[in-house]
Enzyme design. Structure first.
Site, short mmCIF file in Angstrom:
data_model
loop_
_atom_site.label_atom_id
_atom_site.label_comp_id
_atom_site.label_asym_id
_atom_site.label_seq_id
_atom_site.Cartn_x
_atom_site.Cartn_y
_atom_site.Cartn_z
N ARG A 51 15.99 23.83 1.41
CA ARG A 51 16.78 22.67 1.03
C ARG A 51 15.94 21.74 0.16
O ARG A 51 14.88 21.28 0.57
CB ARG A 51 17.29 21.90 2.27
CG ARG A 51 18.13 20.67 1.91
CD ARG A 51 18.62 19.95 3.16
NE ARG A 51 19.50 18.85 2.81
CZ ARG A 51 19.08 17.60 2.52
NH1 ARG A 51 17.78 17.32 2.58
NH2 ARG A 51 19.94 16.66 2.19
N SER A 120 28.21 22.86 7.88
CA SER A 120 27.92 21.66 8.66
C SER A 120 29.21 21.02 9.16
O SER A 120 30.18 20.89 8.41
CB SER A 120 27.17 20.64 7.80
OG SER A 120 25.91 21.14 7.40
N LYS A 152 17.78 13.13 5.64
CA LYS A 152 18.92 13.40 4.78
C LYS A 152 19.58 12.09 4.38
O LYS A 152 19.96 11.29 5.25
CB LYS A 152 19.93 14.30 5.49
CG LYS A 152 21.13 14.68 4.62
CD LYS A 152 22.06 15.61 5.37
CE LYS A 152 23.26 15.98 4.50
NZ LYS A 152 24.20 16.89 5.21
#
Length: 227
Positions: A51, A120, A152
């Site tokens: 990520r 998610s 995040k």
């Protein structure tokens, strides 16, 4: 728990027990990501998600290729967050998408039937919607954030362990894929997450940027096995 066999014939089953999600900044750059992943796998990380929302396509593909060079010999799968194109380009084991990313049905069509695909979710409604997708679309739900997280940007409010338990129960009742917990998790949280119905814990800062990623991953692996 192995969720399903992914990718090409020789690839390993996807085990999300200790699921490392990389953060290039916390790891100190791309080389730090590779070093962190190598150490974490040696310590017991069972799956890795690449990520880096700030990386260019080329940068992400180069980093993914470097991670595959570490992970393939270890038999640990690699998925790419959001970027289906990069997952396909480097031959990763699959991808993970969020609620605002490419829709899972299209992602599955592009990835093919054998690749791993996660989604998610943060609410029971989203879990139910995931369960209503065509069979074989999804392999795993990432549920959270369980704790408040700074890894995040624009993360949703924390749902807590009780929220995790409610979503995993709803997902199970609706026939949705298994759930992995994510969001601000530490080793001490893992027994409660397992009791709440999660099949694994996805972590970022619990490993990335720590003084000893191998020891951090080993502590997570031991905590996951604790009864």
């Amino acid at each position: 728990m192995s969720v399903r066999t992914v990718g090409q014939a020789a690839r390993t089953a996807f085990d999300p027990a200790v699921y490392l999600v990389t953060d290039t900044t916390q790891c100190g750059g791309p080389a730090g990501v590779v070093a962190t992943v190598r150490a974490a796998v040696a310590g017991g990380a069972t799956a890795v998600q690449l990520r880096d929302p700030d990386a260019s396509t080329r940068e992400l593909a180069e980093l993914g290729a470097a991670l595959l060079a570490v992970l393939r010999p270890a038999g640990v799968p690699l998925v790419v967050n959001d970027r289906i194109d990069v997952a396909l380009a480097i031959g990763a084991d699959g991808a993970h998408v969020g609620q605002g990313d490419l829709d899972p049905v299209t992602a599955r069509r592009l990835l093919g039937p054998e690749a791993h695909l996660g989604l998610s979710v943060s609410t029971t409604r989203e879990a139910a919607a995931a369960a209503a997708l065509p069979p074989g679309t999804l392999d795993l739900l990432g549920v959270g954030p369980v704790r408040t997280t700074t890894s995040k940007a624009n993360a949703r409010p924390a749902i807590g362990v009780d929220g995790l338990a409610a979503i995993t129960a709803a997902a199970r009742a609706a026939g949705a894929p298994p759930c992995v917990a994510i969001g601000g998790l530490r080793a001490g949280d893992l027994p409660a997450l397992r009791a709440a119905g999660a099949v694994g814990a996805a972590v970022i800062s619990a490993v990335c940027g720590t003084p000893d990623p191998r020891a951090a991953a080993a502590a997570l692996a031991a905590a996951w096995q604790a009864r």
